[in-house]
Design an enzyme around this catalytic site. Structure first.
Site: not given
Ligand code: G3P
Length: 228
Positions: A93, A141
């Site tokens: 992550h 992400e």
């Molecule tokens: O693992 C999912 C996360 O990193 C996304 O975070 O708070 O942007 O939904 P958020």
């Protein structure tokens, strides 16, 4: 009908552990059952055992260390999370990066133990290299959008579409998108753009009524799948 992959990362929010952690997990479980849609919870290591017993949802670790059993103080190994009841783990992550060789070693061990794996990456160029290591899923992400409330679906749809193109080279691996996912439309768009589901944290963990947010996400996902 295809099933969406929905992963809620508890991270280390103040309601991620203890009684509050159980409470939010049960709320999510209720909605998951109501809509017959699986929701995976990625929880702090200290909560794997409790939540595996308290709820019927798949429980993931947020990280594992690539070490064998032995003299490794502080290590959380694949064997440990499996014994505690986890079905799998996130790896790499943005908030817990590990080296490529460590990702590979951890994946090898997880496969041997029958654990599911979701490797996080921050750019579409890594989809194919990581895909070649054959995790179950890759979660893309853009780090700058994590926790921002501005979704990857809206702010950077091209990250999803390029990643979706790349994942075709390793078709057995699922591509999931995350960062800033805030509402049902974000989930809908991510899936319509070709992702198999979403990863989310803050929109659920910081919500006054997390079950409502999860319900909206599930509805968005089901709508996208129904519309093909
Ligand atoms: O693992 C999912 C996360 O990193 C996304 O975070 O708070 O942007 O939904 P958020």
């Amino acid at each position: 009908m295809k099933k969406p992959i929905l992963i809620i990362n508890f991270k280390a929010y103040d309601n991620a552990f203890g009684k509050k952690g159980i409470d939010i997990a049960k709320k999510i479980e209720k909605i998951s059952i109501e809509y017959s849609t699986e929701v995976t919870l990625s929880v702090p290591a200290t909560m794997i055992s409790t939540l595996s017993q308290e709820v019927s949802l798949p429980i993931y670790a947020q990280h594992i260390d690539d070490v064998d059993l032995g003299a490794h103080t502080g290590a959380i190994t694949a064997e440990m999370i499996k014994e505690a009841g986890a079905k799998g783990s996130l790896l790499n992550h943005s908030e817990k990066r590990i080296r490529l060789d460590q990702i590979h070693n951890a994946l090898t061990k997880m496969k041997k133990l029958g654990l599911e794996s979701v490797v996080c990456i921050d750019r579409y160029e890594l989809v194919n290299p990581i895909g070649l290591l054959q995790p179950d899923s890759i979660l893309i992400e853009p780090p700058e959008l994590i926790g921002s409330g501005i979704s990857v679906s809206k702010a950077k749809p091209e990250v999803i579409t390029k990643a979706v193109d790349e994942i075709k080279k390793t078709p057995s691996v699922y591509l999931i998108a995350g960062a800033g996912i805030s509402n049902g439309d974000d989930v809908y768009t991510a899936i319509k753009l070709g992702s198999a589901g979403i990863g989310v944290a803050s929109a659920v963990m910081k919500a006054k009524e997390p079950e409502k947010v999860v319900e909206e996400f599930i509805k968005g996902a089901l709508r996208a799948i129904e519309n093909g």
